[in-house]
Design a protein around this motif. Sequence first.
Motif, PDB file in Angstrom:
ATOM      1  N   ILE A  46       0.415  38.788 -34.085  1.00  0.00           N
ATOM      2  CA  ILE A  46      -0.694  37.887 -34.393  1.00  0.00           C
ATOM      3  C   ILE A  46      -0.088  36.535 -34.735  1.00  0.00           C
ATOM      4  O   ILE A  46       0.833  36.444 -35.553  1.00  0.00           O
ATOM      5  CB  ILE A  46      -1.532  38.433 -35.565  1.00  0.00           C
ATOM      6  CG1 ILE A  46      -2.244  39.719 -35.126  1.00  0.00           C
ATOM      7  CG2 ILE A  46      -2.541  37.385 -36.047  1.00  0.00           C
ATOM      8  CD1 ILE A  46      -3.045  40.393 -36.210  1.00  0.00           C
ATOM      9  N   ILE A  70      -2.653  34.225 -39.397  1.00  0.00           N
ATOM     10  CA  ILE A  70      -3.499  35.039 -40.252  1.00  0.00           C
ATOM     11  C   ILE A  70      -3.489  34.447 -41.661  1.00  0.00           C
ATOM     12  O   ILE A  70      -2.451  33.994 -42.141  1.00  0.00           O
ATOM     13  CB  ILE A  70      -3.074  36.519 -40.262  1.00  0.00           C
ATOM     14  CG1 ILE A  70      -4.064  37.382 -41.038  1.00  0.00           C
ATOM     15  CG2 ILE A  70      -1.652  36.690 -40.756  1.00  0.00           C
ATOM     16  CD1 ILE A  70      -3.903  38.873 -40.809  1.00  0.00           C
ATOM     17  N   GLU A  86      -5.647  34.958 -45.622  1.00  0.00           N
ATOM     18  CA  GLU A  86      -6.589  35.732 -46.423  1.00  0.00           C
ATOM     19  C   GLU A  86      -7.045  34.905 -47.607  1.00  0.00           C
ATOM     20  O   GLU A  86      -6.273  34.199 -48.227  1.00  0.00           O
ATOM     21  CB  GLU A  86      -5.901  37.016 -46.928  1.00  0.00           C
ATOM     22  CG  GLU A  86      -6.802  37.931 -47.732  1.00  0.00           C
ATOM     23  CD  GLU A  86      -6.850  37.625 -49.221  1.00  0.00           C
ATOM     24  OE1 GLU A  86      -7.822  38.039 -49.875  1.00  0.00           O
ATOM     25  OE2 GLU A  86      -5.932  36.949 -49.741  1.00  0.00           O
ATOM     26  N   PHE A 136     -10.564  37.364 -43.937  1.00  0.00           N
ATOM     27  CA  PHE A 136      -9.395  37.085 -43.107  1.00  0.00           C
ATOM     28  C   PHE A 136      -9.738  36.152 -41.953  1.00  0.00           C
ATOM     29  O   PHE A 136     -10.743  36.340 -41.269  1.00  0.00           O
ATOM     30  CB  PHE A 136      -8.831  38.399 -42.543  1.00  0.00           C
ATOM     31  CG  PHE A 136      -8.282  39.285 -43.614  1.00  0.00           C
ATOM     32  CD1 PHE A 136      -6.937  39.255 -43.929  1.00  0.00           C
ATOM     33  CD2 PHE A 136      -9.112  40.147 -44.310  1.00  0.00           C
ATOM     34  CE1 PHE A 136      -6.431  40.068 -44.926  1.00  0.00           C
ATOM     35  CE2 PHE A 136      -8.620  40.968 -45.310  1.00  0.00           C
ATOM     36  CZ  PHE A 136      -7.270  40.925 -45.622  1.00  0.00           C
ATOM     37  N   ILE A 153      -8.050  35.014 -38.546  1.00  0.00           N
ATOM     38  CA  ILE A 153      -7.013  35.498 -37.637  1.00  0.00           C
ATOM     39  C   ILE A 153      -7.154  34.755 -36.315  1.00  0.00           C
ATOM     40  O   ILE A 153      -8.263  34.611 -35.788  1.00  0.00           O
ATOM     41  CB  ILE A 153      -7.157  37.009 -37.411  1.00  0.00           C
ATOM     42  CG1 ILE A 153      -7.032  37.749 -38.745  1.00  0.00           C
ATOM     43  CG2 ILE A 153      -6.132  37.515 -36.392  1.00  0.00           C
ATOM     44  CD1 ILE A 153      -7.419  39.210 -38.689  1.00  0.00           C
ATOM     45  N   GLU A 189      -5.222  33.954 -32.332  1.00  0.00           N
ATOM     46  CA  GLU A 189      -4.210  34.104 -31.287  1.00  0.00           C
ATOM     47  C   GLU A 189      -4.132  32.767 -30.553  1.00  0.00           C
ATOM     48  O   GLU A 189      -5.149  32.178 -30.199  1.00  0.00           O
ATOM     49  CB  GLU A 189      -4.605  35.221 -30.318  1.00  0.00           C
ATOM     50  CG  GLU A 189      -3.661  35.406 -29.162  1.00  0.00           C
ATOM     51  CD  GLU A 189      -2.256  35.839 -29.567  1.00  0.00           C
ATOM     52  OE1 GLU A 189      -1.322  35.565 -28.801  1.00  0.00           O
ATOM     53  OE2 GLU A 189      -2.067  36.450 -30.645  1.00  0.00           O
ATOM     54  N   LEU A 201     -10.745  43.895 -34.190  1.00  0.00           N
ATOM     55  CA  LEU A 201     -10.640  43.213 -35.483  1.00  0.00           C
ATOM     56  C   LEU A 201     -11.933  42.478 -35.813  1.00  0.00           C
ATOM     57  O   LEU A 201     -12.376  42.464 -36.963  1.00  0.00           O
ATOM     58  CB  LEU A 201      -9.462  42.238 -35.485  1.00  0.00           C
ATOM     59  CG  LEU A 201      -8.077  42.855 -35.555  1.00  0.00           C
ATOM     60  CD1 LEU A 201      -7.007  41.799 -35.283  1.00  0.00           C
ATOM     61  CD2 LEU A 201      -7.846  43.511 -36.912  1.00  0.00           C
ATOM     62  N   LYS A 205     -13.755  39.664 -41.232  1.00  0.00           N
ATOM     63  CA  LYS A 205     -12.700  39.153 -40.353  1.00  0.00           C
ATOM     64  C   LYS A 205     -13.299  38.106 -39.411  1.00  0.00           C
ATOM     65  O   LYS A 205     -14.326  38.330 -38.794  1.00  0.00           O
ATOM     66  CB  LYS A 205     -12.087  40.284 -39.538  1.00  0.00           C
ATOM     67  CG  LYS A 205     -11.614  41.442 -40.380  1.00  0.00           C
ATOM     68  CD  LYS A 205     -10.161  41.597 -40.372  1.00  0.00           C
ATOM     69  CE  LYS A 205      -9.600  42.746 -41.157  1.00  0.00           C
ATOM     70  NZ  LYS A 205     -10.406  43.527 -42.020  1.00  0.00           N
ATOM     71  N   ILE A 245     -12.223  35.895 -36.176  1.00  0.00           N
ATOM     72  CA  ILE A 245     -11.194  35.945 -35.141  1.00  0.00           C
ATOM     73  C   ILE A 245     -11.385  34.772 -34.180  1.00  0.00           C
ATOM     74  O   ILE A 245     -12.495  34.513 -33.711  1.00  0.00           O
ATOM     75  CB  ILE A 245     -11.271  37.274 -34.360  1.00  0.00           C
ATOM     76  CG1 ILE A 245     -11.403  38.476 -35.293  1.00  0.00           C
ATOM     77  CG2 ILE A 245     -10.081  37.395 -33.412  1.00  0.00           C
ATOM     78  CD1 ILE A 245     -10.260  38.662 -36.268  1.00  0.00           C
TER      79      ILE A 245
END
Length: 117
Positions: A28, A31, A33, A38, A40, A42, A61, A67, A69
């Motif tokens: 990953i 990331i 927190e 979270f 996250i 890419e 995820l 989360k 993403i």
Amino acid sequence: MRNPDAKHIDFTALEGLLWNKSIVPSDIDMIMERHGYFFIAEWKKEDEKLSKGQELLLQALAREKNKFIFLIYGETNNGEMVITRFYRIFGDGRYKERGKTLEEFQKLYIRWVRDWE
């Protein structure tokens, strides 16, 4: 990651060990927190494709509670970050474009952190 000389982990030694010979771990790129939430992401270069395995991982995820993403197209060279577009990934497979510049990403990032302060 602040070390420009850091290398990615090579997972070649794990190839072929499972029932599906193409399964290998994924890394990953980003990331963070804050109070159980979270962020996250890419990162891909503009001409780089997201592998099917990474896509499935990110969608899984995204289905998890708390989360957020993202898929970001851009790169960092010599300490300079360039973003050409970025998307939020949802657990149902949707991608929603959230911006096209570093400045737009910075604003989203600051807003996300402030939401969880």
